[in-house]
Write an enzyme that holds these catalytic residues in place. Structure first.
Site, mmCIF file in Angstrom:
data_model
loop_
_atom_site.group_PDB
_atom_site.id
_atom_site.type_symbol
_atom_site.label_atom_id
_atom_site.label_comp_id
_atom_site.label_asym_id
_atom_site.label_seq_id
_atom_site.Cartn_x
_atom_site.Cartn_y
_atom_site.Cartn_z
ATOM 1 N N PRO A 97 0.830 -1.163 0.000
ATOM 2 C CA PRO A 97 0.000 0.000 0.000
ATOM 3 C C PRO A 97 0.885 1.239 0.000
ATOM 4 O O PRO A 97 1.946 1.249 0.619
ATOM 5 C CB PRO A 97 -0.745 -0.127 1.320
ATOM 6 C CG PRO A 97 -0.787 -1.558 1.620
ATOM 7 C CD PRO A 97 0.373 -2.163 0.955
ATOM 8 N N GLU A 98 0.449 2.230 -0.703
ATOM 9 C CA GLU A 98 1.174 3.496 -0.754
ATOM 10 C C GLU A 98 0.512 4.479 0.215
ATOM 11 O O GLU A 98 -0.320 4.072 1.017
ATOM 12 C CB GLU A 98 1.177 4.015 -2.197
ATOM 13 C CG GLU A 98 1.709 2.965 -3.176
ATOM 14 C CD GLU A 98 1.690 3.401 -4.618
ATOM 15 O OE1 GLU A 98 1.871 4.592 -4.878
ATOM 16 O OE2 GLU A 98 1.489 2.539 -5.492
ATOM 17 N N LYS A 105 5.026 5.498 4.202
ATOM 18 C CA LYS A 105 4.207 4.286 4.182
ATOM 19 C C LYS A 105 4.316 3.520 5.488
ATOM 20 O O LYS A 105 3.940 2.356 5.555
ATOM 21 C CB LYS A 105 4.632 3.409 3.008
ATOM 22 C CG LYS A 105 4.484 4.107 1.664
ATOM 23 C CD LYS A 105 5.202 3.368 0.563
ATOM 24 C CE LYS A 105 5.318 4.236 -0.676
ATOM 25 N NZ LYS A 105 6.347 3.749 -1.597
ATOM 26 N N ARG A 117 10.616 -2.010 -12.341
ATOM 27 C CA ARG A 117 9.188 -1.908 -11.996
ATOM 28 C C ARG A 117 8.386 -1.510 -13.214
ATOM 29 O O ARG A 117 8.843 -0.718 -14.041
ATOM 30 C CB ARG A 117 8.975 -0.838 -10.912
ATOM 31 C CG ARG A 117 9.925 -0.925 -9.728
ATOM 32 C CD ARG A 117 9.805 -2.213 -8.961
ATOM 33 N NE ARG A 117 8.470 -2.419 -8.469
ATOM 34 C CZ ARG A 117 8.010 -1.935 -7.311
ATOM 35 N NH1 ARG A 117 8.780 -1.232 -6.531
ATOM 36 N NH2 ARG A 117 6.778 -2.175 -6.933
#
Length: 271
Positions: free
Chosen positions: A2-3, A59, A261
């Site tokens: 999760p960001e 985060k 990524r």
DNA sequence: AGGTCGACCTGGCAGC
DNA sequence: TGCTGCCAGGTCGACC
């Protein structure tokens, strides 16, 4: 992980259900998610301590305890903190906290990348010390951004994801922010023009704020404190949409790899 | 120092 | 069905 928007949502859910509770017992199913001490020491340090504050930095979730220690939770890619009235572990529960109100908080993690650590001083966690400013905080303004971009030769997308540059932006929101900014993710950070920096600054705040309002984005694993998916999926413009039509120009969304990524963008709209 | 790459892990899914 | 290979939202240390 999760960001920022997902972790902010988790933080808000914890604030509702965990604040003021004491930890009456901690059951560790897999101690690989605990850093810095054994499972026994981890449970012993929590026992009887009350949660006095819950904050987010980037985060990471920072839980202040009445014994003057902090429990820092980094859920990374697949960690979840889910409230339940059942003690029974869920599918990937690694730690269960029993609370003084008789409820349970489960820490679930499929890939075991997440980490939970108890410290006296947040300076014991280097990641928190080297982290860049909060993009929704007062430090993040256009002049600062322009100055910091200036000397960097990295692709802008890779830099946006670097937590030492700015906190809380990961792979999904980096692509989304650049789409809204109409900036090609491959552009060298130092070559971004002033009017583009203004757009980038605005888009960063707008995208993250709206994602927070919608309780985040669930691609795969993310769940809020009630086990629910986030509502920002409907607002996703490019992430995960390879070969689908761009909402702005109808051209195809491309997928490329940067720094290992996936990046998604529209090469027509994003220059 | 800035930048890139692989390691850390497991499970879901597409393709055969 | 069952196997294989690929993919995944983050961080960190090693290396150029």
């Amino acid at each position: 992980m999760p960001e920022l928007p997902e972790v902010e949502t988790i933080k808000r859910d914890l604030t509702k259900s965990l604040l003021g509770q004491a930890v009456s017992a901690t059951i560790v199913y897999d101690q690989r998610v605990i850093r810095g001490c054994t499972a026994e020491a981890f449970a012993a340090q929590l026992k009887g301590s009350t949660v006095e504050a819950i904050d987010r930095r980037g985060k990471a979730i920072v839980i202040s305890l009445s014994n003057r220690k902090y429990l820092v939770v980094q859920v990374m890619m697949t960690g979840q903190l889910i409230f339940s009235s059942e003690q029974a572990p869920m599918a990937m529960t690694k730690i269960t906290f029993r609370l003084s109100n008789g409820k349970y908080l489960h820490y679930n993690d499929q890939r075991l990348f997440g980490r939970l650590q108890i410290v006296h001083d947040l300076a014991e966690i280097p990641h928190l010390q080297t982290m860049g400013p909060e993009p929704l905080g007062p430090e993040f303004e256009t002049a600062w951004l322009a100055d910091r971009l200036k000397k960097r030769s990295m692709p802008i997308k890779t830099l946006l994801m670097n937590p030492q540059f700015v906190a809380g932006i990961g792979n999904i929101y980096a692509s989304e922010i650049l789409f809204v900014s109409r900036i090609n993710p491959r552009r060298k950070a130092g070559k971004i023009k002033p009017e583009e920096i203004k757009r980038l600054h605005r888009a960063t705040i707008d995208v993250l704020q709206e994602a927070v309002r919608r309780r985040g984005t669930s691609m795969r694993n993310y769940r809020d404190g009630n086990g629910q998916k986030g509502g920002f999926m409907k607002r996703i413009k490019v992430y995960g949409r390879e070969n689908e039509q761009c909402y702005r120009c109808d051209g195809p969304i491309l997928k490329i790899v940067q720094a290992g990524r996936s990046t998604f963008f529209c090469k027509t709209c994003q220059r």
